[in-house]
Motif scaffolding. Structure first.
Motif, PDB file in Angstrom:
ATOM      1  N   LYS A  23       0.853  -1.190   0.000  1.00  0.00           N
ATOM      2  CA  LYS A  23       0.000   0.000   0.000  1.00  0.00           C
ATOM      3  C   LYS A  23       0.884   1.234   0.000  1.00  0.00           C
ATOM      4  O   LYS A  23       2.100   1.146   0.124  1.00  0.00           O
ATOM      5  CB  LYS A  23      -0.926  -0.032   1.212  1.00  0.00           C
ATOM      6  CG  LYS A  23      -1.919  -1.181   1.143  1.00  0.00           C
ATOM      7  CD  LYS A  23      -2.848  -1.183   2.311  1.00  0.00           C
ATOM      8  CE  LYS A  23      -3.796  -2.381   2.186  1.00  0.00           C
ATOM      9  NZ  LYS A  23      -4.664  -2.509   3.341  1.00  0.00           N
ATOM     10  N   GLU A  24       0.290   2.392  -0.112  1.00  0.00           N
ATOM     11  CA  GLU A  24       1.025   3.632  -0.322  1.00  0.00           C
ATOM     12  C   GLU A  24       2.099   3.891   0.740  1.00  0.00           C
ATOM     13  O   GLU A  24       3.201   4.300   0.423  1.00  0.00           O
ATOM     14  CB  GLU A  24       0.051   4.806  -0.371  1.00  0.00           C
ATOM     15  CG  GLU A  24       0.700   6.096  -0.800  1.00  0.00           C
ATOM     16  CD  GLU A  24      -0.328   7.180  -1.043  1.00  0.00           C
ATOM     17  OE1 GLU A  24      -0.063   8.323  -0.636  1.00  0.00           O
ATOM     18  OE2 GLU A  24      -1.375   6.876  -1.631  1.00  0.00           O
ATOM     19  N   ASN A  25       1.834   3.667   2.010  1.00  0.00           N
ATOM     20  CA  ASN A  25       2.788   3.992   3.068  1.00  0.00           C
ATOM     21  C   ASN A  25       3.518   2.769   3.611  1.00  0.00           C
ATOM     22  O   ASN A  25       4.125   2.829   4.674  1.00  0.00           O
ATOM     23  CB  ASN A  25       2.076   4.710   4.218  1.00  0.00           C
ATOM     24  CG  ASN A  25       1.552   6.073   3.792  1.00  0.00           C
ATOM     25  OD1 ASN A  25       2.157   6.729   2.960  1.00  0.00           O
ATOM     26  ND2 ASN A  25       0.431   6.467   4.336  1.00  0.00           N
ATOM     27  N   GLU A  26       3.484   1.657   2.912  1.00  0.00           N
ATOM     28  CA  GLU A  26       4.139   0.436   3.367  1.00  0.00           C
ATOM     29  C   GLU A  26       5.502   0.257   2.709  1.00  0.00           C
ATOM     30  O   GLU A  26       5.735   0.714   1.605  1.00  0.00           O
ATOM     31  CB  GLU A  26       3.283  -0.794   3.035  1.00  0.00           C
ATOM     32  CG  GLU A  26       2.062  -0.940   3.889  1.00  0.00           C
ATOM     33  CD  GLU A  26       1.301  -2.203   3.553  1.00  0.00           C
ATOM     34  OE1 GLU A  26       0.878  -2.871   4.493  1.00  0.00           O
ATOM     35  OE2 GLU A  26       1.122  -2.520   2.364  1.00  0.00           O
ATOM     36  N   THR A  27       6.358  -0.478   3.403  1.00  0.00           N
ATOM     37  CA  THR A  27       7.648  -0.831   2.844  1.00  0.00           C
ATOM     38  C   THR A  27       7.449  -1.900   1.767  1.00  0.00           C
ATOM     39  O   THR A  27       6.439  -2.585   1.744  1.00  0.00           O
ATOM     40  CB  THR A  27       8.595  -1.349   3.939  1.00  0.00           C
ATOM     41  OG1 THR A  27       9.828  -1.721   3.328  1.00  0.00           O
ATOM     42  CG2 THR A  27       8.040  -2.560   4.642  1.00  0.00           C
ATOM     43  N   ASN A  28       8.413  -2.042   0.897  1.00  0.00           N
ATOM     44  CA  ASN A  28       8.333  -3.044  -0.160  1.00  0.00           C
ATOM     45  C   ASN A  28       8.759  -4.431   0.307  1.00  0.00           C
ATOM     46  O   ASN A  28       8.680  -5.381  -0.444  1.00  0.00           O
ATOM     47  CB  ASN A  28       9.193  -2.633  -1.351  1.00  0.00           C
ATOM     48  CG  ASN A  28       8.587  -1.471  -2.096  1.00  0.00           C
ATOM     49  OD1 ASN A  28       7.388  -1.257  -2.042  1.00  0.00           O
ATOM     50  ND2 ASN A  28       9.401  -0.723  -2.803  1.00  0.00           N
ATOM     51  N   LEU A  29       9.234  -4.559   1.541  1.00  0.00           N
ATOM     52  CA  LEU A  29       9.738  -5.829   2.044  1.00  0.00           C
ATOM     53  C   LEU A  29       8.583  -6.749   2.417  1.00  0.00           C
ATOM     54  O   LEU A  29       7.793  -6.449   3.300  1.00  0.00           O
ATOM     55  CB  LEU A  29      10.634  -5.603   3.259  1.00  0.00           C
ATOM     56  CG  LEU A  29      11.275  -6.832   3.864  1.00  0.00           C
ATOM     57  CD1 LEU A  29      12.206  -7.487   2.846  1.00  0.00           C
ATOM     58  CD2 LEU A  29      12.036  -6.459   5.110  1.00  0.00           C
ATOM     59  N   GLY A  30       8.478  -7.899   1.736  1.00  0.00           N
ATOM     60  CA  GLY A  30       7.434  -8.860   2.044  1.00  0.00           C
ATOM     61  C   GLY A  30       7.878  -9.843   3.096  1.00  0.00           C
ATOM     62  O   GLY A  30       7.142 -10.192   4.002  1.00  0.00           O
ATOM     63  N   MET A  31       9.113 -10.316   2.992  1.00  0.00           N
ATOM     64  CA  MET A  31       9.675 -11.260   3.961  1.00  0.00           C
ATOM     65  C   MET A  31      11.152 -10.950   4.133  1.00  0.00           C
ATOM     66  O   MET A  31      11.795 -10.437   3.227  1.00  0.00           O
ATOM     67  CB  MET A  31       9.533 -12.704   3.468  1.00  0.00           C
ATOM     68  CG  MET A  31       8.117 -13.215   3.430  1.00  0.00           C
ATOM     69  SD  MET A  31       8.039 -14.969   3.053  1.00  0.00           S
ATOM     70  CE  MET A  31       8.437 -15.662   4.642  1.00  0.00           C
ATOM     71  N   ASN A  32      11.676 -11.307   5.288  1.00  0.00           N
ATOM     72  CA  ASN A  32      13.109 -11.196   5.495  1.00  0.00           C
ATOM     73  C   ASN A  32      13.797 -12.322   4.748  1.00  0.00           C
ATOM     74  O   ASN A  32      13.173 -13.338   4.406  1.00  0.00           O
ATOM     75  CB  ASN A  32      13.438 -11.266   6.980  1.00  0.00           C
ATOM     76  CG  ASN A  32      12.943 -10.056   7.734  1.00  0.00           C
ATOM     77  OD1 ASN A  32      12.950  -8.950   7.208  1.00  0.00           O
ATOM     78  ND2 ASN A  32      12.507 -10.262   8.954  1.00  0.00           N
ATOM     79  N   GLU A  33      15.100 -12.176   4.532  1.00  0.00           N
ATOM     80  CA  GLU A  33      15.841 -13.234   3.844  1.00  0.00           C
ATOM     81  C   GLU A  33      15.751 -14.530   4.651  1.00  0.00           C
ATOM     82  O   GLU A  33      15.754 -14.517   5.877  1.00  0.00           O
ATOM     83  CB  GLU A  33      17.287 -12.814   3.645  1.00  0.00           C
ATOM     84  CG  GLU A  33      18.021 -12.550   4.937  1.00  0.00           C
ATOM     85  CD  GLU A  33      19.376 -11.943   4.708  1.00  0.00           C
ATOM     86  OE1 GLU A  33      20.316 -12.389   5.383  1.00  0.00           O
ATOM     87  OE2 GLU A  33      19.505 -11.035   3.875  1.00  0.00           O
TER      88      GLU A  33
END
Length: 79
Positions: free
Chosen positions: A11-21
């Motif tokens: 969403k607009e104010n969310e980070t692009n990180l879905g999961m950690n490595e």
């Protein structure tokens, strides 16, 4: 064990990180590309590369279980 993950675009104010490595804990993982890009995998020399598979393809990963069962002959990639 069977697990499904589905990622939505941020969403607009969310980070692009879905999961950690991570590596996957099971025997194999089957990955199918959707509308969300950003998949990266670490090469054996430690470099991170971006992967953009076609939506018609499947990527199969060796998991930690198969890595152990194969006596480390098959590699469980960090992604």
């Amino acid at each position: 064990m069977f697990r499904l993950n589905k990622y939505r675009p941020p969403k607009e104010n969310e980070t692009n990180l879905g999961m950690n490595e991570h590596t996957d804990s099971g025997f194999i993982t089957v990955f199918s590309q959707s509308d969300v890009n950003g998949f990266e995998i670490q090469t054996k020399d430690g470099e991170w590369i971006s992967v953009t598979p076609s939506t018609a393809s499947l990527i199969v990963f060796v998991g930690d279980g198969l890595f152990a069962w194969s006596n480390a002959r098959l590699h469980s990639p960090l992604h």
